[in-house]
Scaffold this motif. Structure first.
Motif, short mmCIF file in Angstrom:
data_model
loop_
_atom_site.label_atom_id
_atom_site.label_comp_id
_atom_site.label_asym_id
_atom_site.label_seq_id
_atom_site.Cartn_x
_atom_site.Cartn_y
_atom_site.Cartn_z
N THR A 69 79.37 71.60 14.80
CA THR A 69 78.95 69.91 14.83
C THR A 69 79.39 69.39 13.60
O THR A 69 79.27 70.02 13.10
CB THR A 69 77.30 69.67 15.77
N PHE A 80 71.73 67.91 4.64
CA PHE A 80 71.35 67.25 6.23
C PHE A 80 71.63 65.86 5.64
O PHE A 80 72.14 65.04 6.23
CB PHE A 80 71.18 68.00 7.07
N GLN A 90 73.91 64.21 3.05
CA GLN A 90 75.27 63.27 3.61
C GLN A 90 74.19 61.42 4.09
O GLN A 90 74.47 61.28 4.93
CB GLN A 90 74.87 63.83 5.15
N MET A 143 79.26 70.82 6.47
CA MET A 143 78.16 72.04 5.77
C MET A 143 79.11 73.07 5.70
O MET A 143 78.18 73.93 4.66
CB MET A 143 76.26 71.76 6.60
N VAL A 155 78.96 64.45 16.76
CA VAL A 155 77.67 64.65 17.96
C VAL A 155 76.83 62.97 17.06
O VAL A 155 76.18 62.88 17.79
CB VAL A 155 77.13 65.81 17.60
N1 URA Z 1 76.28 67.56 11.82
C1 URA Z 1 76.09 67.60 10.28
O1 URA Z 1 75.96 68.06 9.12
N2 URA Z 1 75.50 65.99 10.33
C2 URA Z 1 76.15 65.37 11.54
O2 URA Z 1 75.87 64.06 11.04
C3 URA Z 1 75.58 66.17 12.48
C4 URA Z 1 75.96 67.59 12.80
#
Ligand code: URA
Ligand code: R1P
Length: 293
Positions: free
Chosen positions: A118, A200, A204, A240, A263
């Motif tokens: 994902t 995450f 991100q 990741m 997603v």
């Molecule tokens: N996986 C991730 O690492 N980031 C996202 O925003 C969604 C799935």
């Protein structure tokens, strides 16, 4: 030269340390997923499952899909796990466990490794539900501080410019994946460049309670562009693991493809109402492509 017990670590039954697998257990085409529960989401499509094992986050099912032998393996999250998975899968085919020796070059095998993961989109025109095949992976993690990755012209240019543009104190690494596998299995999918982040949340650009060092980090990622003879380079999505796969695939001589089910969309702020269905569609399509003539 014999590889010491402390480096090639085998369990009492002869299986490799973390994956818990023997050389005969794996096939030459391996599907990898982050979530251990996704292994069964793939193998439920198999005609039969001949072998299953679980150790930590590494769940493996080996079976047949329309007569083709396939392995599906979970990796957990992050490129630190991909270091384990890629080195141990390679050892299973390219190291003689009895002699503890690397096989001669002419006997070495190249695996086909396909990540079904994902991912979050960075761009409004890569909406939720997109299946994206990664062309270039960009690593913000530290894995390639430890291996001699050779980057080519465009890869180095993008790495240097991205470092400047994000104001990073380190240089990211950039790796183009296998064109052959992307053309075979990514046909009809969106092509994109994937940023691999060492987390995450902050990495991100997600801020729940903690502020980010750079409040405009996400917009810097979204607006990054590099022009070259090959056209315009932008970042389409992040996750990741992909940069770990692509760099270790290049170093070890395996064909690797990262497929991403989008997603989340960070340009619009949406998250998929049914992320499972997006992933399912990508699994089914990939399995069908694998057996198509
Ligand atoms: N996986 C991730 O690492 N980031 C996202 O925003 C969604 C799935
Ligand atoms: C984060 O939620 C996880 O999802 C993505 C990221 O790469 C990270 O592993 O991939 P998977 O769905 O394959 O785990």
């Amino acid at each position: 030269m014999s590889i010491p017990n402390s480096e090639l670590i085998l369990n009492p039954d002869g299986s490799i340390y973390h994956l818990n697998l023997l050389p005969d257990h794996i096939s030459d085409t391996i599907l990898t997923v982050g979530d251990p529960a996704r292994v069964a989401q793939v193998s439920r499509h198999f005609d039969s499952v001949e072998f299953e094992t679980t150790h930590r986050e590494f769940v493996t099912h080996v079976g047949y899909y329309r007569g083709k032998r396939l392995t599906v393996l979970s990796t957990g999250m992050g490129t630190d796990n991909i270091d384990i998975v890629m080195n141990e899968l390679d050892a299973l085919v390219n190291i003689d466990f009895m002699a503890r020796e690397v096989r001669p070059a002419e006997e070495r095998l190249s695996l086909r490794i396909i990540r079904l993961g994902t991912s979050g989109s960075l761009q409004a025109d890569v909406p939720i539900g997109t299946m994206l095949a990664t062309e270039h992976a960009v690593g913000l993690d530290s894995l390639m501080q430890f291996y001699p990755l050779m980057e080519t012209g465009l890869e180095t240019e993008v790495a240097t410019e991205l470092q400047k543009s994000l104001g990073l104190s380190f240089t990211p690494y950039v790796v183009r994946g296998s064109d052959l596998l992307r053309e075979q299995l990514g046909a009809g999918m969106t092509m994109g460049n994937t940023l691999t982040c060492p987390g995450f949340y902050g990495p991100q650009g997600r801020s729940l309670r903690l502020p980010l060092r750079q409040p405009d980090y996400i917009s810097r990622l979204q607006n990054f562009r590099h022009q070259s003879g090959e056209g315009e380079f932008r970042l389409s999505n992040f996750e990741m693991e992909t940069a770990g796969y692509y760099s270790l695939g290049r170093l070890l001589g395996h064909e690797v493809l990262s497929l991403n089910a989008i997603v989340a969309n960070r340009a619009t702020g949406e998250f998929a109402e049914n992320a499972g269905a997006v992933v399912d569609a990508m699994i089914e399509r990939t399995l069908q492509h694998l057996v198509a003539k």
